[in-house]
Scaffold this motif. Structure first.
Motif, mmCIF file in Angstrom:
data_model
loop_
_atom_site.group_PDB
_atom_site.id
_atom_site.type_symbol
_atom_site.label_atom_id
_atom_site.label_comp_id
_atom_site.label_asym_id
_atom_site.label_seq_id
_atom_site.Cartn_x
_atom_site.Cartn_y
_atom_site.Cartn_z
ATOM 1 N N ARG A 48 0.584 -1.268 0.003
ATOM 2 C CA ARG A 48 -0.008 0.115 -0.056
ATOM 3 C C ARG A 48 0.945 1.105 -0.012
ATOM 4 O O ARG A 48 0.531 2.126 -0.779
ATOM 5 C CB ARG A 48 -0.932 0.132 1.230
ATOM 6 C CG ARG A 48 -2.145 -0.865 1.158
ATOM 7 C CD ARG A 48 -3.138 -0.908 2.149
ATOM 8 N NE ARG A 48 -2.710 -1.144 3.416
ATOM 9 C CZ ARG A 48 -2.805 -2.291 3.856
ATOM 10 N NH1 ARG A 48 -3.274 -3.234 3.411
ATOM 11 N NH2 ARG A 48 -2.175 -2.496 5.047
ATOM 12 N N ARG A 49 2.078 1.252 0.647
ATOM 13 C CA ARG A 49 2.808 2.396 0.746
ATOM 14 C C ARG A 49 3.481 2.499 -0.499
ATOM 15 O O ARG A 49 3.495 3.821 -0.949
ATOM 16 C CB ARG A 49 3.870 2.259 1.940
ATOM 17 C CG ARG A 49 4.793 3.440 2.080
ATOM 18 C CD ARG A 49 5.665 3.435 3.382
ATOM 19 N NE ARG A 49 6.504 2.397 3.356
ATOM 20 C CZ ARG A 49 6.759 1.375 3.985
ATOM 21 N NH1 ARG A 49 5.642 0.906 4.805
ATOM 22 N NH2 ARG A 49 7.704 0.567 3.706
ATOM 23 N N LEU A 50 4.013 1.577 -1.150
ATOM 24 C CA LEU A 50 4.600 1.890 -2.447
ATOM 25 C C LEU A 50 3.502 2.196 -3.501
ATOM 26 O O LEU A 50 3.877 3.328 -4.124
ATOM 27 C CB LEU A 50 5.063 0.339 -2.723
ATOM 28 C CG LEU A 50 6.270 0.050 -2.037
ATOM 29 C CD1 LEU A 50 6.915 -1.286 -2.706
ATOM 30 C CD2 LEU A 50 7.453 1.136 -2.146
ATOM 31 N N ALA A 51 2.369 1.938 -3.419
ATOM 32 C CA ALA A 51 1.319 2.132 -4.544
ATOM 33 C C ALA A 51 1.074 3.731 -4.083
ATOM 34 O O ALA A 51 0.742 4.569 -5.069
ATOM 35 C CB ALA A 51 0.048 1.364 -4.159
ATOM 36 N N GLN A 52 0.939 3.954 -2.906
ATOM 37 C CA GLN A 52 0.458 5.394 -2.654
ATOM 38 C C GLN A 52 1.705 6.285 -3.132
ATOM 39 O O GLN A 52 1.418 7.593 -3.545
ATOM 40 C CB GLN A 52 0.473 5.565 -1.256
ATOM 41 C CG GLN A 52 -0.300 7.012 -0.612
ATOM 42 C CD GLN A 52 -1.631 7.264 -1.166
ATOM 43 O OE1 GLN A 52 -2.366 6.164 -1.257
ATOM 44 N NE2 GLN A 52 -1.740 8.450 -1.895
ATOM 45 N N ASN A 53 2.977 5.834 -2.926
ATOM 46 C CA ASN A 53 4.219 6.740 -3.402
ATOM 47 C C ASN A 53 4.163 6.608 -4.828
ATOM 48 O O ASN A 53 4.452 7.917 -5.495
ATOM 49 C CB ASN A 53 5.398 6.333 -2.879
ATOM 50 C CG ASN A 53 5.784 6.231 -1.527
ATOM 51 O OD1 ASN A 53 5.080 6.857 -0.738
ATOM 52 N ND2 ASN A 53 6.681 5.391 -0.822
ATOM 53 N N ALA A 54 3.571 5.719 -5.581
ATOM 54 C CA ALA A 54 3.568 5.960 -7.182
ATOM 55 C C ALA A 54 2.636 6.624 -7.299
ATOM 56 O O ALA A 54 2.650 7.561 -8.408
ATOM 57 C CB ALA A 54 3.474 4.528 -7.605
ATOM 58 N N ALA A 55 1.376 6.753 -6.890
ATOM 59 C CA ALA A 55 0.173 7.532 -7.148
ATOM 60 C C ALA A 55 0.721 8.897 -6.915
ATOM 61 O O ALA A 55 0.169 9.927 -7.700
ATOM 62 C CB ALA A 55 -0.960 7.368 -6.296
ATOM 63 N N GLU A 56 1.395 9.365 -5.768
ATOM 64 C CA GLU A 56 1.763 10.687 -5.544
ATOM 65 C C GLU A 56 2.623 11.283 -6.540
ATOM 66 O O GLU A 56 2.680 12.426 -6.970
ATOM 67 C CB GLU A 56 2.348 10.643 -4.052
ATOM 68 C CG GLU A 56 1.438 10.612 -2.891
ATOM 69 C CD GLU A 56 2.076 10.381 -1.407
ATOM 70 O OE1 GLU A 56 3.101 10.496 -1.654
ATOM 71 O OE2 GLU A 56 1.311 10.271 -0.693
ATOM 72 N N LEU A 57 3.684 10.354 -7.157
ATOM 73 C CA LEU A 57 4.463 10.499 -7.965
ATOM 74 C C LEU A 57 3.800 11.127 -9.354
ATOM 75 O O LEU A 57 4.121 11.951 -10.051
ATOM 76 C CB LEU A 57 5.446 9.295 -8.439
ATOM 77 C CG LEU A 57 6.611 9.823 -9.353
ATOM 78 C CD1 LEU A 57 7.446 11.003 -9.021
ATOM 79 C CD2 LEU A 57 7.578 8.471 -9.484
ATOM 80 N N ALA A 58 2.853 10.259 -9.671
ATOM 81 C CA ALA A 58 1.823 10.639 -10.873
ATOM 82 C C ALA A 58 0.940 11.853 -10.831
ATOM 83 O O ALA A 58 0.916 12.430 -11.542
ATOM 84 C CB ALA A 58 1.184 9.191 -11.280
ATOM 85 N N THR A 59 0.695 12.149 -9.474
ATOM 86 C CA THR A 59 -0.180 13.305 -9.389
ATOM 87 C C THR A 59 0.668 14.414 -9.394
ATOM 88 O O THR A 59 0.019 15.550 -10.032
ATOM 89 C CB THR A 59 -0.790 13.153 -7.845
ATOM 90 O OG1 THR A 59 -1.474 12.182 -7.796
ATOM 91 C CG2 THR A 59 -1.534 14.326 -7.612
ATOM 92 N N SER A 60 2.059 14.384 -9.207
ATOM 93 C CA SER A 60 3.188 15.491 -9.287
ATOM 94 C C SER A 60 3.171 15.681 -10.633
ATOM 95 O O SER A 60 3.653 16.937 -11.068
ATOM 96 C CB SER A 60 4.030 15.115 -8.560
ATOM 97 O OG SER A 60 4.692 14.116 -9.321
ATOM 98 N N ARG A 61 2.913 14.822 -11.689
ATOM 99 C CA ARG A 61 3.050 15.024 -13.126
ATOM 100 C C ARG A 61 1.686 15.703 -13.881
ATOM 101 O O ARG A 61 1.599 15.625 -15.023
ATOM 102 C CB ARG A 61 3.285 13.764 -13.810
ATOM 103 C CG ARG A 61 4.549 13.234 -13.394
ATOM 104 C CD ARG A 61 5.692 13.991 -13.729
ATOM 105 N NE ARG A 61 6.930 13.395 -13.531
ATOM 106 C CZ ARG A 61 7.692 12.544 -14.272
ATOM 107 N NH1 ARG A 61 7.193 12.279 -15.478
ATOM 108 N NH2 ARG A 61 8.888 12.251 -14.026
#
Length: 283
Positions: free
Chosen positions: A99-112
């Motif tokens: 869940r933490r990795l998925a959330q980090n990935a989503a936050e990275l995508a949101t920053s784009r």
């Protein structure tokens, strides 16, 4: 092995925004010097949003993902030696990490500038979870060239799940020999501790059983000794009663003998009286 030029171009394209993928791919086709390479680029499929999020994370957070995949591999190797409780604990920790990795990935995508929905985040989490359980899924995720999301319950076809050629297995991080040895020793020590804890738990169980059996036996002994004392007391009283009964028997026998003598004398007296009366009558 994948074609280096194609895999390099594909890796770059698969981190482009999904909305820009087609135009970016066609631009790469136009600039390709080799017709065969241009054909291969043109055949690259647009990734799903979830696949793009994972690709972005795999390429920009490669070290973080590699460490997570290495830990997952160690867990797969160690789980045969673990008991159910420990496996359940590790399962919970793995889900937390996923869940933490998925959330980090989503936050990275949101920053784009991409909007990540709950369903997309769930697909990202399932894809990372699949990489934790399946080496092929791990290779697909680590490639950064996913075309579609993965599922832990399904086998992975690298030919359709990854664009730009079949990926190699992710290279494990270089670990110093002394660290490898230390990890092996730690795992061996953990197994020894686990075995010792199991042995202690079994010994504690046997000790409790033995203590219960001892307490029950002691209670039975106490009850029997109490009953034996009661019986001894009853026996002593019974013997006294028997002695008195014997005395009564002797006294009754003596009285019976005296009564028998008196009866005999009375019978003789009666007989003599009858004889005397008969003699008088005859006169």
């Amino acid at each position: 092995m994948t074609d280096t030029a194609l895999s390099t171009i594909a890796a770059k394209l698969y981190t482009e925004s999904p909305a820009d993928f087609i135009s970016a791919r066609d631009a790469q086709v136009k600039t390709a010097d080799d017709r065969a390479l241009a054909t291969q680029i043109k055949a690259l499929r647009k990734p799903s949003v979830a696949a793009w999020v994972v690709n972005l994370f795999a390429q920009e957070r490669a070290a973080q993902l590699a460490e997570a995949l290495r830990l997952a591999e160690e867990l797969r190797e160690a789980q045969a030696d673990l008991d159910a409780a420990t496996l359940a604990k590790l399962g919970r920790e793995r889900r937390t990490l996923t869940r933490r990795l998925a959330q980090n990935a989503a936050e990275l995508a949101t920053s784009r500038g991409e909007r990540i929905t709950a369903s997309t985040l769930d697909a990202v989490e399932r894809t990372i979870s699949a990489a934790f359980f399946d080496p092929d899924a791990a290779a697909a995720v680590a490639s950064g060239r996913l075309v579609r999301e993965l599922d832990p319950s399904e086998s992975v076809d690298l030919g359709t799940a990854v664009g730009g050629g079949t990926p190699d297995s992710p290279a494990p991080p270089v670990v110093p020999a002394d660290e490898v040895s230390a990890r092996r020793e730690r795992r061996a020590a953990e197994r020894a501790l686990h075995d010792a804890e199991q042995a202690r738990e079994r010994a504690e169980g046997e000790k409790k059983k033995a203590e219960k059996a001892h307490d029950e036996a002691a209670a039975r002994v106490q009850a029997l000794e109490t009953r034996a004392a009661e019986l001894e007391k009853e026996l002593a009283q019974t013997m006294k009663d028997a002695e008195r009964a014997h005395a009564d028997v002797d006294a009754a026998a003596e009285h019976r003998a005296t009564a028998a003598t008196q009866l005999a004398e009375a019978e003789r007296g009666e007989s003599a009286a009858k004889d005397a009366l008969g003699a008088l009558i005859r006169k």
